[in-house]
Design a protein around this motif. Structure first.
Motif, PDB file in Angstrom:
ATOM      1  N   SER A   1      44.580  32.090  44.082  1.00 15.49           N
ATOM      2  CA  SER A   1      45.328  33.116  44.031  1.00 15.49           C
ATOM      3  C   SER A   1      44.838  33.876  42.743  1.00 15.49           C
ATOM      4  N   ALA A   2      44.042  33.407  42.120  1.00  8.69           N
ATOM      5  CA  ALA A   2      43.344  33.859  40.754  1.00  8.69           C
ATOM      6  C   ALA A   2      41.997  34.407  40.863  1.00  8.69           C
ATOM      7  N   PHE A   3      41.505  34.438  42.190  1.00 13.36           N
ATOM      8  CA  PHE A   3      40.325  34.981  42.680  1.00 13.36           C
ATOM      9  C   PHE A   3      40.494  36.522  43.003  1.00 13.36           C
ATOM     10  N   GLY A   4      41.399  37.348  42.134  1.00 12.48           N
ATOM     11  CA  GLY A   4      41.563  38.602  42.438  1.00 12.48           C
ATOM     12  C   GLY A   4      40.729  39.659  41.611  1.00 12.48           C
ATOM     13  N   TYR A   5      39.286  39.511  41.717  1.00  5.18           N
ATOM     14  CA  TYR A   5      38.264  39.967  40.966  1.00  5.18           C
ATOM     15  C   TYR A   5      37.929  41.212  41.229  1.00  5.18           C
ATOM     16  N   CYS A   6      37.980  41.796  42.426  1.00  8.96           N
ATOM     17  CA  CYS A   6      37.386  42.849  43.220  1.00  8.96           C
ATOM     18  C   CYS A   6      38.145  44.249  42.860  1.00  8.96           C
TER      19      CYS A   6
END
Length: 467
Positions: free
Chosen positions: A413-418
């Motif tokens: 859920s911390a992969f919201g980089y985009c």
């Protein structure tokens, strides 16, 4: 029938609110619930669907979205007002409230320039080393105090360096993006490192307790997750420097200006020293005493001492704390628990497994794909906390080890980089106006691939040592 221009404007502005309500009404009145899912569970899923539409399009402020989550549970979700209200008197909510107050208390002391000079004394004035230092410091600090606070502290540091390196007619877009993304992405990758690193971590711990799935202490969480943070720091630095090559290789002019500015400020005041000492005490309490007293109670005790010793005023706290975030956390926790209690989470989990089991016959791989894939995709559309609030109950009903699946879901859920709106750190640097929305996608897809590989490595090599 005459419709005024003001009414037409309002309809245009709030069209996604009206669409969400219309979809909810159609499902509630005209579409019967599935035979395998009870009526209350079906109604909870309708509430979640409407909420997802509102979060994605944001036709109303986030606090208003939280409020509708609360009253719909009482009106159509089969919950009582006291039952829903009880989730706000919760250690997870107290922790979020306390950590937001701690952020305001520390930033109010104006330690940002001293922090900047301290980092540069460690890294030197070469740009790549400063970017590496920003990434590492942001990651380490956010793992203990959360990305909101760290980004709020570090952004003025980066802006100071940018101001001193900017010349009329000179464009340093690569340098600006490298400095700002090192803070945002550093804070984001670090936020998984400990339970106090983010609200989503506390939400999952709360779900483990509510669902009777076991628990992890503060130190146990660190042992299992922190190696991934350390792996990602140098790779994140590399990705940022390759995606946004800085125009200046050395920032000697900016460093000289900063040194002079800090020298003029004089030695650290007793308030600054006391503020740091008190925060260190709160951090120790989180590490050593959270299992006994809870993260929230310790955070609130720290705020009590900040107020008692005059290190921050209540006016500063009430003005600086985003109270809507606290409302949103309480509301998302309550809807997540209701998903579990009404059978909605189990129904979604079973449906996901049945849909994918022909493509992925191995059940352990299937569970991993559902928990990581679902959380990773939603994290770029919703906030990480909203993602865990919705996905957490589903993941914990997949079967298998709830601790490992829960950790995988929280981490992904911390992969919201985009996107600029998914991670709080990304939203903060985007609000500076110095980076553009497409910049997040330029670097974000590389960060996402790197993070998935890092998670797989840690899960396959490191986690088995704790079983």
């Amino acid at each position: 029938m005459h419709i005024s221009a003001d009414m037409l404007f309002w309809i245009q502005q709030k069209r996604w609110l009206l669409i969400a309500l219309a979809i909810g009404a159609i499902l509630y009145f005209f579409v019967p619930h599935p035979q395998s899912l009870g009526q209350d569970g079906y109604h909870i899923l309708i509430i979640i669907l409407m909420t997802l539409i509102l979060i994605l399009k944001e036709p109303i402020p986030l606090p208003a979205i939280a409020l509708q989550l609360i009253f719909w549970q009482v009106i159509i979700g089969g919950s009582t007002a006291n039952e829903v209200g009880g989730y706000f008197m919760n250690d997870a909510v107290f922790f979020i409230m306390g950590s937001l107050m701690l952020a305001v208390a520390i930033v109010s002391q104006g330690l940002d320039k001293r922090l900047a000079l301290g980092i540069i004394r460690l890294t030197g004035n070469k740009t790549w080393r400063i970017v590496a230092g920003f990434t590492a410091i942001s990651a380490i600090l956010s793992s203990f105090v959360g990305p909101h606070m760290v980004t709020a502290m570090m952004l003025p540091v980066a802006l100071t360096l940018i101001r001193y390196t900017s010349k009329k007619g000179q464009s340093n877009t690569g340098l600006i993006a490298a400095l700002l993304f090192s803070i945002a992405y550093g804070a984001t990758i670090g936020s998984i490192g400990t339970p106090s690193g983010g609200g989503r971590n506390v939400i999952m711990m709360n779900y483990w307790a509510e669902f009777g799935s076991g628990s992890l202490s503060y130190i146990e969480w660190m042992k299992m997750v922190y190696p991934m943070v350390l792996i990602e720091i140098p790779i994140t630095t590399f990705i940022i420097l390759k995606t946004f090559p800085p125009e200046l290789k050395v920032l000697d002019t900016a460093v000289r200006h900063l040194s002079v500015e800090v020298a003029h400020a004089g030695k650290m005041s007793w308030k600054e020293i006391s503020s740091l000492g008190l925060f260190a005490a709160v951090l120790y309490g989180w590490i050593a005493l959270s299992e006994v007293y809870g993260l929230g109670s310790i955070a609130l005790m720290g705020i009590f001492l900040y107020l008692t010793f005059g290190l921050v005023s209540w006016k500063e706290l009430s003005r600086g704390v985003n109270w809507g975030v606290i409302l949103l956390f309480g509301a998302t926790i309550s809807i997540g628990v209701q998903m579990k209690n009404t059978g909605g989470a189990a129904w979604l989990a079973e449906g996901s497994v049945n849909f994918l089991q022909n493509l992925i016959p191995n059940i352990d791989t299937l569970r991993a794909v559902v928990s990581v894939g679902l959380s990773g995709v939603l994290s770029n559309l919703l906030s990480s906390s909203a993602t865990v609030a919705v996905v957490g109950p589903v993941v914990l009903n997949l079967g298998g080890d709830p601790i490992l699946l829960g950790l995988a879901s929280v981490i992904s859920s911390a992969f919201g980089y985009c996107t600029a709106v998914a991670a709080p750190a990304c939203t903060i640097i985007y609000s500076s106006g110095l980076v553009k929305a497409p910049d997040f996608l330029r670097a974000g897809w590389k960060m996402a691939i790197m993070s998935v590989i890092s998670l797989a490595l840690v899960a396959l090599v490191w986690w088995p040592l704790f079983q």
